[in-house]
Scaffold this motif. Structure first.
Motif, mmCIF file in Angstrom:
data_model
loop_
_atom_site.group_PDB
_atom_site.id
_atom_site.type_symbol
_atom_site.label_atom_id
_atom_site.label_comp_id
_atom_site.label_asym_id
_atom_site.label_seq_id
_atom_site.Cartn_x
_atom_site.Cartn_y
_atom_site.Cartn_z
ATOM 1 N N LYS A 79 0.845 -1.185 0.000
ATOM 2 C CA LYS A 79 0.000 0.000 0.000
ATOM 3 C C LYS A 79 0.883 1.240 0.000
ATOM 4 O O LYS A 79 1.834 1.342 0.768
ATOM 5 C CB LYS A 79 -0.904 0.009 1.238
ATOM 6 C CG LYS A 79 -1.846 1.195 1.292
ATOM 7 C CD LYS A 79 -2.712 1.133 2.553
ATOM 8 C CE LYS A 79 -3.649 2.341 2.632
ATOM 9 N NZ LYS A 79 -4.496 2.291 3.868
ATOM 10 N N THR A 133 2.338 4.645 0.875
ATOM 11 C CA THR A 133 2.354 5.532 2.045
ATOM 12 C C THR A 133 3.405 6.607 1.798
ATOM 13 O O THR A 133 4.581 6.407 2.083
ATOM 14 C CB THR A 133 2.681 4.752 3.331
ATOM 15 O OG1 THR A 133 3.892 4.002 3.129
ATOM 16 C CG2 THR A 133 1.560 3.812 3.716
ATOM 17 N N SER A 148 4.032 0.171 2.159
ATOM 18 C CA SER A 148 4.036 -0.566 3.415
ATOM 19 C C SER A 148 3.122 -1.779 3.318
ATOM 20 O O SER A 148 2.259 -1.866 2.444
ATOM 21 C CB SER A 148 3.599 0.327 4.581
ATOM 22 O OG SER A 148 2.239 0.698 4.436
ATOM 23 N N THR A 197 8.335 -1.844 5.307
ATOM 24 C CA THR A 197 8.442 -0.685 4.418
ATOM 25 C C THR A 197 9.293 -1.035 3.204
ATOM 26 O O THR A 197 10.343 -1.663 3.335
ATOM 27 C CB THR A 197 9.070 0.511 5.151
ATOM 28 O OG1 THR A 197 8.226 0.891 6.240
ATOM 29 C CG2 THR A 197 9.237 1.699 4.214
#
Length: 591
Positions: free
Chosen positions: A27, A29, A34, A48
Motif C-alpha cells: 500500500k 504511504t 508498506s 516498508t
C-alpha cells in the motif's frame, strides 16, 4: 563469483515493488510502500519498501534487503538462484566470472567456498554408492526426497578419499582452511570426515559454510563438526534454518533441537520448522536471529540432567535478547526419547500438542531457582533473590522485565519496589525511557546514514583522510563504523547512483551494520531537507569527525611519548596537529 558491478546493474533494472507486490500486497504511504511483514506475524504494518532506494525493511523483526534478498528469504532460493531469476526478468545474461589465475589470486573465502561446494558434491555422489549409508538413513525413516532437500552425503571410510576430487590434495591451502583435512605434526594430511553421514551447513544465502558428520554405528564423537573458518562461525549459524524459513513463517514458530538428524527426521514427518545448534550452547546471536524469524521459539531438550543443563544455558543466553511480544519456551521429552524417536512413534500431531504445552521461559527460570532452595525460610528466600538477580538484570524487554520482577518479588515475599531497590533497577519515566531507548546516533553513524540516503554526497569527502583512522579507533570511534564510513565514501564516489548499498556489503562483517544504516536513512528522507542543507550537514559532520581524529592522534602521540619516547617525525607531526594542519587529515574549519 558474480561480479558486484553486475549485481548493481541488475538492481538498477528491476523494480523491487513489482517483485514483492504479487506476494505481499503493498500500500502506498507517501513516497514508500508498506505492508504487514511476510517474515513474522503482526497486526500493524511495519514492513516498508523504498522504490527510490530499492530495499525493504521491517521495523518489527529487522528483516532487510533488496529484491535479491526477498526472493531468497520468501522462496528459500540460494543467492545465485535469486540473481538468476531476477536477471531473467530483466533480460540480462548471468555472467560467468573467470577462474582465478592461481589459488593465491582469489580471496581466501572464495577458495574455501569452492572447496566446500566440491566436497559436498563428492559426498552426495558417495552416498548413492554406499548401500550401508543408504540403509542407515532408510532405517531412520528418511526418503531420498528429504535427503536431497538437505543435501545429505556420505564421507567414505578412507584416510584420503578427497584426493580423488582435488588434484592438489597434498598442497591445497583451501582444503585446510575449509576444515576438510587435518595436517598432522608429522606432515601427513588426511580427511577430517571419515565413514560419516554428512550434513552440509548452509548460511542465509544458501552457500555451504561447513559440515556436520554423524557416525553410522557406535562411536565418538557422535557428531563431528567443521572447525571455525573465515566463512563459518558456529555461534552465528543454525543447521536447517535455510530450509526451514518458509515453514517457520507459516507456523509462526521455530523449534530448536539438539541434533542434525532430529531436524531432518522431523522434516520428514511434516515438522519443517526445526533447526539445531552446531554442537555448542545456543548463543545470544542465534537467539536474536531466531526471534527475527518467528514470534515463538521453543527449545526442545531431552529430559535428563544433560538436557536440563543445556536448557539452562540456553535460558541464560536468551534473556538479553528477549523482546516484548515474543515468546521463548522449553519442552522436555521423557527420558529415553528424542524428537526423532518421539515423532516416529507418536506422530507429528502429538508432537505439536507437546509444543503447545511447552514451559514458558519465566516459569522454567523461576521453577529451577525455587527448586534450589527452601522458600519457607528467610535464608532460602534470600538465596532465591540472590540467584535470580543476575538473570533478571539481563532482561531489557521493558514489559517482560516488569512482570518477571513482580513474579520473583511475590515468591520471595517482598514488594517489587524493594526488589528493584536491591537489584539497583531504576524506574524511568516514559519520556526518559523513550530517550534512552532511542539514543542519538554517533557522528560516524550520522554520516553513514546521510551517505546511504544521498550517496552522491561522498564526492564532498575524501576517503584517504580515513586511511590512518583505524589505529585511532576507540569506544567513541568504533573501528567497524570507521571502516563502514570509509567504504560508503568510496562506494558513493564510484557509484553515486547506487541502489541497495547493503547489498554491496553482503557476506562481509559489515553487512548487518550496513543494513541498519540503510534502514535509518529512511528517516532522512522524511526530513525533506533541500540538497544544499543536507550537503551542509554532511560537511559539518565531517569537520567534527576530522577534529575528533586530530585530538585522538594527539592523545596517542602523548601516550607514546610516556612509554617509548618520541622520534623527530613524531615531534613534527605533533606540532602540525596542534596547529590543526595534520598530514592526511582535512583541516578543521577556522574559528
Amino acid at each position: 563469483m558474480i561480479p558486484p558491478s553486475f549485481i548493481q546493474d541488475l538492481l538498477a533494472r528491476v523494480d523491487i515493488v513489482e517483485v514483492i507486490d504479487p506476494h505481499v500486497p503493498l500500500k502506498r504511504t507517501g513516497s514508500n510502500y508498506s505492508a504487514r511483514c511476510p517474515f513474522h506475524s503482526e497486526k500493524t504494518p511495519s514492513f516498508t519498501v523504498s522504490p527510490a532506494k530499492q530495499f525493504y525493511h521491517c521495523f518489527g523483526c529487522g528483516a532487510h534487503g533488496t529484491a535479491i534478498s526477498f526472493l531468497m528469504e520468501y522462496h528459500g532460493l540460494g543467492f545465485v538462484e535469486a540473481v538468476r531469476e531476477l536477471a531473467a526478468r530483466a533480460g540480462l545474461q548471468l555472467p560467468v566470472a573467470p577462474a582465478p589465475a592461481s589459488q593465491t589470486s582469489a580471496r581466501p573465502e572464495e577458495d574455501i567456498g569452492g572447496a566446500l561446494a566440491r566436497a559436498a558434491q563428492y559426498y552426495k555422489a558417495q552416498l548413492k554408492q554406499s548401500e550401508r549409508a543408504v540403509n542407515y538413513l532408510k532405517g531412520r525413516g528418511l526418503t531420498g526426497e528429504i535427503a536431497a532437500r538437505y543435501g545429505l552425503g556420505y564421507a567414505p571410510d578412507g584416510w584420503q578419499s578427497l584426493a580423488s576430487v582435488f588434484s592438489d590434495y597434498a598442497s591445497s591451502k583451501a582444503l585446510s582452511a575449509a576444515g576438510l583435512v587435518v595436517d598432522s605434526e608429522g606432515g601427513r594430511r588426511y580427511d577430517r570426515f571419515r565413514d560419516r553421514v554428512m550434513f552440509p551447513i548452509v548460511d542465509q544465502r544458501g552457500s555451504i559454510v561447513g559440515f556436520g558428520g554423524r557416525v553410522l554405528d557406535a562411536g565418538e564423537p557422535k557428531y563431528l563438526n567443521s572447525p571455525e573458518t573465515p566463512v563459518f562461525e558456529k555461534g552465528k549459524e543454525l543447521y536447517g534454518l535455510f530450509q526451514a524459513r518458509q515453514a517457520i513463517r507459516e507456523a509462526g514458530l521455530v523449534v530448536v533441537v539438539e541434533g542434525y538428524m532430529d531436524v531432518v527426521a522431523l522434516a520428514q514427518y511434516g515438522v519443517g520448522y526445526c533447526v539445531a545448534t552446531l554442537g555448542t550452547a545456543t548463543t545470544p546471536w542465534q537467539v536474536r536471529k531466531l526471534l527475527r524469524q518467528a514470534d515463538r521459539v521453543v527449545y526442545c531438550f531431552d529430559g535428563d540432567a544433560a538436557g536440563r543443563k543445556a536448557a539452562w544455558r540456553a535460558l541464560g543466553n536468551s534473556l538479553g535478547s528477549l523482546v516484548d511480544g515474543k515468546q521463548v519456551a522449553f519442552l522436555f521429552l521423557a527420558e529415553g526419547e528424542d524428537p526423532d524417536s518421539y515423532v516416529r512413534r507418536h506422530g507429528s500431531a502429538a508432537f505439536g500438542k507437546l509444543l503447545a504445552q511447552a514451559l514458558p521461559l519465566s516459569e522454567f527460570m523461576v521453577r529451577e531457582l525455587a527448586a534450589a532452595t527452601d522458600l519457607r525460610t528467610a535464608e532460602g528466600r534470600a538465596k532465591f533473590l540472590q540467584d535470580a538477580k543476575p538473570l533478571v538484570k539481563q532482561v531489557s524487554a521493558p514489559m517482560f522485565s516488569l512482570l518477571l520482577r513482580k513474579q520473583v518479588a511475590e515468591l520471595a515475599g517482598v514488594t517489587q519496589a524493594e526488589l528493584d531497590q536491591r537489584y539497583e533497577i531504576k524506574s524511568l519515566s516514559p519520556r526518559v525511557a523513550e530517550r534512552r531507548s532511542a539514543p542519538k546516533p554517533s557522528i560516524l553513524r550520522s554520516l553513514s546514514e546521510m551517505l546511504a540516503f544521498r550517496p552522491e554526497l561522498a564526492r564532498l569527502l575524501e576517503p584517504r583522510h580515513l586511511d590512518a583512522a583505524a589505529e585511532l579507533a576507540s569506544a567513541d570511534l568504533p573501528a567497524p563504523e570507521l571502516e563502514l564510513l570509509r567504504g560508503l565514501i568510496a562506494l558513493g564516489r564510484e557509484r553515486p547512483d547506487i541502489r541497495g548499498i547493503a547489498e554491496h556489503f553482503r557476506g562481509t562483517p559489515l553487512e548487518s551494520m550496513a543494513q541498519q544504516v540503510e534502514a535509518a536513512s529512511l528517516a532522512w528522507e522524511e526530513r525533506k531537507l533541500d540538497p544544499e542543507a543536507l550537503a551542509a550537514d554532511v560537511a559539518g559532520a565531517w569537520d567534527q569527525l576530522m577534529e575528533r581524529l586530530r585530538r585522538a592522534r594527539i592523545s596517542a602521540l602523548l601516550e607514546k611519548a610516556s612509554r617509548t619516547g618520541w622520534s623527530a617525525e613524531d615531534k613534527e607531526l605533533l606540532r602540525s596537529l596542534q596547529q590543526r594542519n595534520a598530514p592526511g587529515f582535512r583541516e578543521a574549519t577556522p574559528e
